[in-house]
Design an enzyme around this catalytic site. Structure first.
Site, mmCIF file in Angstrom:
data_model
loop_
_atom_site.group_PDB
_atom_site.id
_atom_site.type_symbol
_atom_site.label_atom_id
_atom_site.label_comp_id
_atom_site.label_asym_id
_atom_site.label_seq_id
_atom_site.Cartn_x
_atom_site.Cartn_y
_atom_site.Cartn_z
ATOM 1 N N TYR A 1 -0.034 16.638 22.309
ATOM 2 C CA TYR A 1 -0.466 16.959 21.153
ATOM 3 C C TYR A 1 -1.162 17.683 20.830
ATOM 4 O O TYR A 1 -1.547 18.152 19.614
ATOM 5 C CB TYR A 1 -0.402 15.286 20.001
ATOM 6 C CG TYR A 1 -0.448 15.842 19.001
ATOM 7 C CD1 TYR A 1 0.871 15.564 17.938
ATOM 8 C CD2 TYR A 1 -1.567 14.661 18.752
ATOM 9 C CE1 TYR A 1 0.672 15.273 16.458
ATOM 10 C CE2 TYR A 1 -1.209 14.550 16.854
ATOM 11 C CZ TYR A 1 -0.825 15.114 15.916
ATOM 12 O OH TYR A 1 -0.736 15.044 14.995
ATOM 13 N N GLY B 1 3.877 15.102 3.883
ATOM 14 C CA GLY B 1 4.420 15.969 3.315
ATOM 15 C C GLY B 1 5.659 15.518 1.714
ATOM 16 O O GLY B 1 4.726 15.618 0.959
HETATM 17 N N1 LIG Z 1 -0.200 10.320 10.705
HETATM 18 C C1 LIG Z 1 -0.759 10.625 10.907
HETATM 19 O O1 LIG Z 1 -1.460 10.307 11.875
HETATM 20 C C2 LIG Z 1 -1.591 12.415 11.196
HETATM 21 C C3 LIG Z 1 -2.952 12.689 11.994
HETATM 22 C C4 LIG Z 1 -2.914 14.113 11.463
HETATM 23 C C5 LIG Z 1 -2.330 14.434 11.760
HETATM 24 N N2 LIG Z 1 -0.894 14.736 11.078
HETATM 25 C C6 LIG Z 1 -0.632 15.917 10.999
HETATM 26 O O2 LIG Z 1 0.442 16.062 9.829
HETATM 27 C C7 LIG Z 1 1.739 15.715 9.501
HETATM 28 C C8 LIG Z 1 3.024 15.606 8.710
HETATM 29 O O3 LIG Z 1 2.804 14.425 9.769
HETATM 30 P P1 LIG Z 1 3.120 12.776 8.434
HETATM 31 O O4 LIG Z 1 2.211 11.988 8.955
HETATM 32 O O5 LIG Z 1 3.535 12.260 7.514
HETATM 33 O O6 LIG Z 1 4.432 12.364 9.894
HETATM 34 P P2 LIG Z 1 5.980 11.828 9.581
HETATM 35 O O7 LIG Z 1 5.609 10.530 9.017
HETATM 36 O O8 LIG Z 1 6.484 11.652 10.588
HETATM 37 O O9 LIG Z 1 6.460 13.009 8.804
HETATM 38 C C9 LIG Z 1 7.063 14.468 10.056
HETATM 39 C C10 LIG Z 1 7.668 15.422 9.023
HETATM 40 O O10 LIG Z 1 7.694 16.785 9.570
HETATM 41 C C11 LIG Z 1 9.834 17.282 9.816
HETATM 42 N N3 LIG Z 1 10.064 17.487 10.931
HETATM 43 C C12 LIG Z 1 9.428 17.285 11.864
HETATM 44 N N4 LIG Z 1 10.398 18.334 13.070
HETATM 45 C C13 LIG Z 1 11.132 19.163 12.009
HETATM 46 C C14 LIG Z 1 11.555 20.002 12.447
HETATM 47 N N5 LIG Z 1 12.196 20.391 13.195
HETATM 48 N N6 LIG Z 1 11.988 20.801 11.414
HETATM 49 C C15 LIG Z 1 12.254 20.940 9.695
HETATM 50 N N7 LIG Z 1 11.023 19.329 9.955
HETATM 51 C C16 LIG Z 1 11.080 19.018 10.801
HETATM 52 C C17 LIG Z 1 9.624 16.126 9.614
HETATM 53 O O11 LIG Z 1 11.550 16.268 8.236
HETATM 54 P P3 LIG Z 1 12.717 15.054 8.913
HETATM 55 O O12 LIG Z 1 12.372 13.968 9.184
HETATM 56 O O13 LIG Z 1 13.015 15.392 7.523
HETATM 57 O O14 LIG Z 1 13.880 15.380 10.554
HETATM 58 C C18 LIG Z 1 9.516 15.102 8.361
HETATM 59 O O15 LIG Z 1 9.560 15.874 7.291
HETATM 60 C C19 LIG Z 1 1.994 16.648 10.607
HETATM 61 O O16 LIG Z 1 2.094 17.620 11.291
HETATM 62 C C20 LIG Z 1 1.170 15.441 11.992
HETATM 63 O O17 LIG Z 1 0.749 16.278 12.751
HETATM 64 C C21 LIG Z 1 -0.596 13.585 11.053
#
Ligand SMILES: NC(=O)c1ccc[n+]([C@@H]2O[C@H](COP(=O)([O-])OP(=O)(O)OC[C@H]3O[C@@H](n4cnc5c(N)ncnc54)[C@H](OP(=O)(O)O)[C@@H]3O)[C@@H](O)[C@H]2O)c1
Length: 268
Positions: A151, A16
């Site tokens: 997931y 994000g």
């Molecule tokens: N990293 C990977 O390996 C990977 C691979 C494929 C897809 N993705 C997808 O990419 C997207 C971003 O993931 P990321 O890797 O950047 O993970 P991350 O660093 O853990 O970020 C997750 C974000 O989701 C927010 N979030 C979680 N629960 C929430 C809630 N109840 N209300 C509002 N915000 C919420 C968190 O906000 P707060 O911390 O402020 O609560 C944080 O900003 C996700 O959809 C994930 O499934 C990630």
């Protein structure tokens, strides 16, 4: 992206934050949503210091009514031209070990929240000359992985919704993009998952590389984007010959088990 206003959920997270930077650098005004105020306040301040326009919305997507989130996001700059549903959670481990609460949270954040936010925003977005909905899925949303069963299922559902909505809105101003990253180095992956990714030689991307692909998907009006070459191929192979992919993933699932046990021990 000049003069476009884009809402990014999960903006306090790894992908994000990178999305906020990429879209702001491309000229967009960004509205950044997350639960934690501190990282978002810092990010908004940094972007503004660099001459970008950014505002924040602090909201928990599980407890804030979608209509309120939509209203705050639209009011941040007066209108919206797009939303990137990036907020997500991931609970790694064997399905039998997963709590009911973790299962519910996975679907609530990864699937229900983006759908309900889109529903709340659609009347506004359909009034724009061009608008974009981006759903951040996962390669696991096309290839169902052991130890990531719920997931994977939550992302399969998001992909299905994206496809149906795209067909429903065809010919109108709103475009629907589904972007599926592979393993990306962010905090969503626990230490055990990170060790597993290294040990199993999983291909890894930076959040910045993912953000650039999301921006490219919007600029080139791409319907579906899958990150990574072997992954793109396996997505197709799994769709046509899933029993062939079974063998490789059953083997990989066995290799994942010790990491799942370690993750369970660490989180208890
Ligand atoms: N990293 C990977 O390996 C990977 C691979 C494929 C897809 N993705 C997808 O990419 C997207 C971003 O993931 P990321 O890797 O950047 O993970 P991350 O660093 O853990 O970020 C997750 C974000 O989701 C927010 N979030 C979680 N629960 C929430 C809630 N109840 N209300 C509002 N915000 C919420 C968190 O906000 P707060 O911390 O402020 O609560 C944080 O900003 C996700 O959809 C994930 O499934 C990630």
């Amino acid at each position: 992206m000049k003069d476009k206003t884009i809402l990014i959920t999960g903006a306090s997270g790894g992908i994000g934050r990178a999305l906020a930077r990429s879209f702001a650098s491309a000229g967009a005004r960004v509205v950044l949503l997350g639960r934690q105020s501190r990282p978002l306040i810092e990010l908004v301040a940094t972007l503004r210091a660099e001459g970008h326009e950014a505002r924040l919305v602090i909201a928990d997507l599980l407890t804030t009514p979608p209509a309120d989130v939509a209203c705050k996001a639209i009011n941040a700059f007066g209108s919206l031209d797009g939303v990137i549903n990036c907020a997500g959670v991931q609970h790694f481990g064997l399905s039998a070990d997963q709590s009911a609460a973790a299962t519910a949270e996975t679907f609530a954040v990864n699937t229900v929240a983006p759908i309900q936010l889109i529903q709340a925003l659609l009347p506004h977005l359909q009034g724009r000359s061009e608008a974009h909905i981006v759903n951040v899925g996962s390669i696991f949303g096309s290839i169902a992985f052991p130890c990531f069963a719920t997931y994977s299922a939550s992302k399969f559902a998001l992909r299905g919704y994206s496809e149906a909505l795209r067909r429903e809105l065809a010919g109108g101003p709103v475009q629907v993009h589904y972007v599926a990253p592979r393993y990306t180095r962010t905090a969503i992956n626990s230490e055990a998952v990170a060790h597993m990714a290294d040990a199993l030689g999983m291909h890894q991307d930076s959040p910045e590389a993912v953000a650039e692909q999301v921006l490219a998907a919007v600029l080139h009006k791409a319907a579906d984007t899958y990150l990574g070459w072997p992954e793109k191929l396996f997505v197709r192979l799994n769709a046509i010959l899933p029993r062939l992919v079974d063998r490789a993933l059953i083997r990989q699932g066995r290799q994942m088990r010790p990491f799942a046990r370690r993750h369970l021990a660490e989180s208890n």
